[in-house]
Design a protein around this motif. Structure first.
Motif, PDB file in Angstrom:
ATOM      1  N   ILE A 180       0.839  -1.210   0.000  1.00 32.53           N
ATOM      2  CA  ILE A 180       0.000   0.000   0.000  1.00 32.53           C
ATOM      3  C   ILE A 180       0.868   1.252   0.000  1.00 32.53           C
ATOM      4  O   ILE A 180       0.620   2.200  -0.752  1.00 32.53           O
ATOM      5  CB  ILE A 180      -0.951   0.001   1.217  1.00 32.53           C
ATOM      6  CG1 ILE A 180      -2.033  -1.075   1.043  1.00 32.53           C
ATOM      7  CG2 ILE A 180      -1.606   1.370   1.407  1.00 32.53           C
ATOM      8  CD1 ILE A 180      -2.863  -1.319   2.286  1.00 32.53           C
ATOM      9  N   LEU A 181       1.893   1.261   0.834  1.00 34.45           N
ATOM     10  CA  LEU A 181       2.786   2.428   0.909  1.00 34.45           C
ATOM     11  C   LEU A 181       3.497   2.663  -0.419  1.00 34.45           C
ATOM     12  O   LEU A 181       3.628   3.804  -0.872  1.00 34.45           O
ATOM     13  CB  LEU A 181       3.799   2.240   2.035  1.00 34.45           C
ATOM     14  CG  LEU A 181       3.243   2.381   3.459  1.00 34.45           C
ATOM     15  CD1 LEU A 181       4.278   1.940   4.493  1.00 34.45           C
ATOM     16  CD2 LEU A 181       2.810   3.809   3.728  1.00 34.45           C
ATOM     17  N   PHE A 182       3.950   1.573  -1.042  1.00 28.94           N
ATOM     18  CA  PHE A 182       4.635   1.726  -2.331  1.00 28.94           C
ATOM     19  C   PHE A 182       3.671   2.236  -3.394  1.00 28.94           C
ATOM     20  O   PHE A 182       3.989   3.155  -4.152  1.00 28.94           O
ATOM     21  CB  PHE A 182       5.244   0.396  -2.770  1.00 28.94           C
ATOM     22  CG  PHE A 182       5.994   0.481  -4.073  1.00 28.94           C
ATOM     23  CD1 PHE A 182       7.262   1.037  -4.128  1.00 28.94           C
ATOM     24  CD2 PHE A 182       5.413   0.040  -5.263  1.00 28.94           C
ATOM     25  CE1 PHE A 182       7.949   1.146  -5.337  1.00 28.94           C
ATOM     26  CE2 PHE A 182       6.086   0.131  -6.467  1.00 28.94           C
ATOM     27  CZ  PHE A 182       7.360   0.690  -6.503  1.00 28.94           C
ATOM     28  N   LEU A 183       2.471   1.663  -3.458  1.00 28.26           N
ATOM     29  CA  LEU A 183       1.483   2.069  -4.456  1.00 28.26           C
ATOM     30  C   LEU A 183       1.093   3.529  -4.283  1.00 28.26           C
ATOM     31  O   LEU A 183       0.952   4.265  -5.264  1.00 28.26           O
ATOM     32  CB  LEU A 183       0.243   1.182  -4.356  1.00 28.26           C
ATOM     33  CG  LEU A 183      -0.921   1.516  -5.311  1.00 28.26           C
ATOM     34  CD1 LEU A 183      -0.470   1.373  -6.766  1.00 28.26           C
ATOM     35  CD2 LEU A 183      -2.114   0.607  -5.029  1.00 28.26           C
ATOM     36  N   ILE A 191       3.420  -4.593  -8.532  1.00 21.13           N
ATOM     37  CA  ILE A 191       2.702  -3.319  -8.476  1.00 21.13           C
ATOM     38  C   ILE A 191       3.184  -2.394  -9.592  1.00 21.13           C
ATOM     39  O   ILE A 191       2.387  -1.778 -10.309  1.00 21.13           O
ATOM     40  CB  ILE A 191       2.903  -2.642  -7.103  1.00 21.13           C
ATOM     41  CG1 ILE A 191       2.203  -3.452  -6.018  1.00 21.13           C
ATOM     42  CG2 ILE A 191       2.366  -1.203  -7.120  1.00 21.13           C
ATOM     43  CD1 ILE A 191       2.496  -2.968  -4.598  1.00 21.13           C
ATOM     44  N   THR A 192       4.506  -2.313  -9.772  1.00 21.58           N
ATOM     45  CA  THR A 192       5.078  -1.462 -10.824  1.00 21.58           C
ATOM     46  C   THR A 192       4.630  -1.928 -12.200  1.00 21.58           C
ATOM     47  O   THR A 192       4.310  -1.115 -13.074  1.00 21.58           O
ATOM     48  CB  THR A 192       6.614  -1.467 -10.743  1.00 21.58           C
ATOM     49  OG1 THR A 192       7.036  -1.169  -9.422  1.00 21.58           O
ATOM     50  CG2 THR A 192       7.214  -0.438 -11.687  1.00 21.58           C
ATOM     51  N   THR A 193       4.603  -3.246 -12.393  1.00 22.98           N
ATOM     52  CA  THR A 193       4.178  -3.798 -13.685  1.00 22.98           C
ATOM     53  C   THR A 193       2.723  -3.464 -13.968  1.00 22.98           C
ATOM     54  O   THR A 193       2.373  -3.068 -15.095  1.00 22.98           O
ATOM     55  CB  THR A 193       4.363  -5.327 -13.707  1.00 22.98           C
ATOM     56  OG1 THR A 193       5.731  -5.649 -13.430  1.00 22.98           O
ATOM     57  CG2 THR A 193       3.980  -5.898 -15.065  1.00 22.98           C
ATOM     58  N   ALA A 194       1.865  -3.628 -12.955  1.00 19.11           N
ATOM     59  CA  ALA A 194       0.428  -3.359 -13.136  1.00 19.11           C
ATOM     60  C   ALA A 194       0.192  -1.899 -13.523  1.00 19.11           C
ATOM     61  O   ALA A 194      -0.545  -1.604 -14.477  1.00 19.11           O
ATOM     62  CB  ALA A 194      -0.328  -3.703 -11.853  1.00 19.11           C
ATOM     63  N   VAL A 195       0.842  -0.982 -12.787  1.00 17.85           N
ATOM     64  CA  VAL A 195       0.698   0.445 -13.085  1.00 17.85           C
ATOM     65  C   VAL A 195       1.274   0.759 -14.466  1.00 17.85           C
ATOM     66  O   VAL A 195       0.679   1.516 -15.248  1.00 17.85           O
ATOM     67  CB  VAL A 195       1.394   1.299 -12.004  1.00 17.85           C
ATOM     68  CG1 VAL A 195       1.375   2.779 -12.384  1.00 17.85           C
ATOM     69  CG2 VAL A 195       0.730   1.106 -10.654  1.00 17.85           C
ATOM     70  N   SER A 196       2.412   0.165 -14.793  1.00 17.75           N
ATOM     71  CA  SER A 196       3.064   0.406 -16.089  1.00 17.75           C
ATOM     72  C   SER A 196       2.220  -0.118 -17.238  1.00 17.75           C
ATOM     73  O   SER A 196       2.080   0.543 -18.272  1.00 17.75           O
ATOM     74  CB  SER A 196       4.443  -0.261 -16.115  1.00 17.75           C
ATOM     75  OG  SER A 196       5.294   0.287 -15.122  1.00 17.75           O
ATOM     76  N   PHE A 197       1.656  -1.317 -17.058  1.00 16.10           N
ATOM     77  CA  PHE A 197       0.860  -1.938 -18.121  1.00 16.10           C
ATOM     78  C   PHE A 197      -0.379  -1.101 -18.447  1.00 16.10           C
ATOM     79  O   PHE A 197      -0.658  -0.803 -19.617  1.00 16.10           O
ATOM     80  CB  PHE A 197       0.437  -3.348 -17.710  1.00 16.10           C
ATOM     81  CG  PHE A 197      -0.337  -4.088 -18.762  1.00 16.10           C
ATOM     82  CD1 PHE A 197       0.282  -4.512 -19.937  1.00 16.10           C
ATOM     83  CD2 PHE A 197      -1.690  -4.359 -18.584  1.00 16.10           C
ATOM     84  CE1 PHE A 197      -0.430  -5.190 -20.913  1.00 16.10           C
ATOM     85  CE2 PHE A 197      -2.413  -5.029 -19.559  1.00 16.10           C
ATOM     86  CZ  PHE A 197      -1.783  -5.447 -20.719  1.00 16.10           C
TER      87      PHE A 197
END
Length: 424
Positions: A20-23, A138-144
């Motif tokens: 959550i903190l990273f997102l 998380i990074t992949t999901a946001v990037s995609f």
């Protein structure tokens, strides 16, 4: 059995809190700001306050709060005291007390962030590879999603160009100089997106050989980063590769050579894919967009009337530093003078707090890198170390220190160092 179940649930909760903190670090910019008595609050601020209260209440219940405070790494504690003292004294000497107070609040928040990350990792002994995998996912999901949105908006580029009100929406894209789209993801600025995603990309490098899914994730993140059309990203790309190469030459660790191969594989294959896309869809010709950005920046730099370029801001930052070289002109000096941040943390410290502020910042950065460097025989320490190394370079062209980005890998790094010290 019940105790084991509770420990497992607690571990999953801590795992989710880190995610959550990273997102939340992605939700940066005016679109997400809540203005409260002159203080701009972001979703990350709500998340860190809520999670900090939860963690402290749990520590009080378990009677571990005192131990966790005392065990906070001494380098971080010393750095925090130096920054807090400098900024507290600064508040007393500047006219805009409340505005400068926000810098102290942000600094406190960021060090608390690292403390929370350290304790979440150490409390349940979360496997750091799991954390790296979570961050990568998380990074992949946001990037995609960002890439899909980017291409959808690319189709409507002509319409967007005709309406300046649509140029800087603050999410998914950023129309640069009214000419071409830059991917900005969930942030209001492509560089904010880079500031978060660079950690996910570096973490993905260490997981690259795990399976094919991890390989795909690395490519998705990298392509999203390239589509930000950011000069800073190009510098980070070269800098991180050279940094890895230097670490390999010094440490002679085989796993670093594997990561270098992964790095080159991603860059080469992604470049071919982007070249093909650029040929098929001229609106997404990455090479032309980068050359256009660089040429535009050169044109602005050579124009004496241009006042909104980084080079112009840096010049003002240095000139402001020379006015009060020892103690500086006070927090946010360039913002008050030009209405913009200087986009360089080193000049920010020099202009605001003089040589004293710069020395404190350099002590903070390089003491952490120096201490962690000797532990790079551990494969899991390299990712947060390299992330911090990238941020040290990123600070030359962007404002990172007063944002939480730097402090996430810092917390991950120190949790790993603490575990390695216990094994010695």
């Amino acid at each position: 059995m019940i105790k084991t179940m509770l420990n497992k649930i607690s571990k999953e909760i801590d795992y989710c809190l880190i995610g959550i903190l990273f997102l939340c670090m992605y939700f940066t910019g005016p679109l997400y700001q809540v203005n409260l008595i002159g203080i701009k609050i972001l979703p990350f601020d709500f998340a860190i306050v809520g999670i900090t209260i939860f963690v402290i209440l749990r520590m009080l219940k378990e009677k571990t709060l005192k131990y966790n405070i005392i065990s906070f790494p001494k380098i971080l504690l010393i750095s925090f005291c130096l920054f807090a003292t400098m900024m507290s004294l600064d508040i007393l000497r500047v006219p805009a007390h409340l505005s400068v107070l926000t810098l102290l609040i942000a600094t406190i928040r960021n060090f608390v962030f690292s403390w929370i990350i350290i304790n979440l990792v150490l409390r349940t002994k979360i496997n750091q590879e799991q954390i790296m995998s979570l961050v990568t996912c998380i990074t992949t999901a946001v990037s995609f999603v960002s890439i899909i949105a980017y291409f959808i908006y690319s189709i409507s580029l002509a319409k967007i160009q005709m309406m300046p009100s649509l140029w800087h929406l603050g999410i998914w894209y950023y129309l640069s100089e009214g000419k071409f789209l830059r991917l900005s993801g969930l942030a209001s600025d492509p560089n904010f997106f880079i500031a978060v995603s660079i950690v996910g990309f570096i973490f993905s490098l260490l997981l690259f050989n795990k399976n094919n899914l991890q390989k795909i994730m690395s490519f998705i993140i990298f392509i999203a980063l390239v589509l930000t059309i950011s000069k800073i990203f190009l510098v980070l790309l070269v800098g991180s590769f050279m940094g890895l190469l230097a670490i390999y030459i010094i440490k002679k660790q085989k796993y670093i050579l594997d990561i270098l191969r992964n790095f080159l594989t991603i860059v080469i294959i992604s470049s071919v894919v982007l070249l093909i896309i650029g040929i098929m869809f001229p609106k997404v010709n990455v090479y032309k967009m980068y050359t256009s950005r660089i040429s535009t920046e050169v044109a602005y730099t050579n124009n004496p009337e241009a006042i909104d370029t980084r080079s112009s801001l840096w010049k003002v930052g240095y000139e402001t530093y020379l006015e009060h070289p020892v103690t500086g002109s006070g927090g946010k000096a360039i913002l008050f003078k030009r209405g913009m941040y200087v986009h360089n943390d080193y000049l920010e410290m020099m202009s605001s707090y003089g040589i004293i502020g710069l020395m404190i910042l350099l002590f903070f950065l390089f003491s952490n890198l120096f201490v962690s460097f000797k532990y790079l025989y551990s494969r899991l320490l390299l990712a947060p170390f390299l992330s911090i190394f990238c941020y040290v370079g990123f600070m030359m062209g962007f404002s990172v220190f007063f944002n939480p980005y730097f402090f996430f890998p810092l917390g991950i790094m120190w949790s790993q160092i603490i575990l390695l010290k216990k094994q010695e």
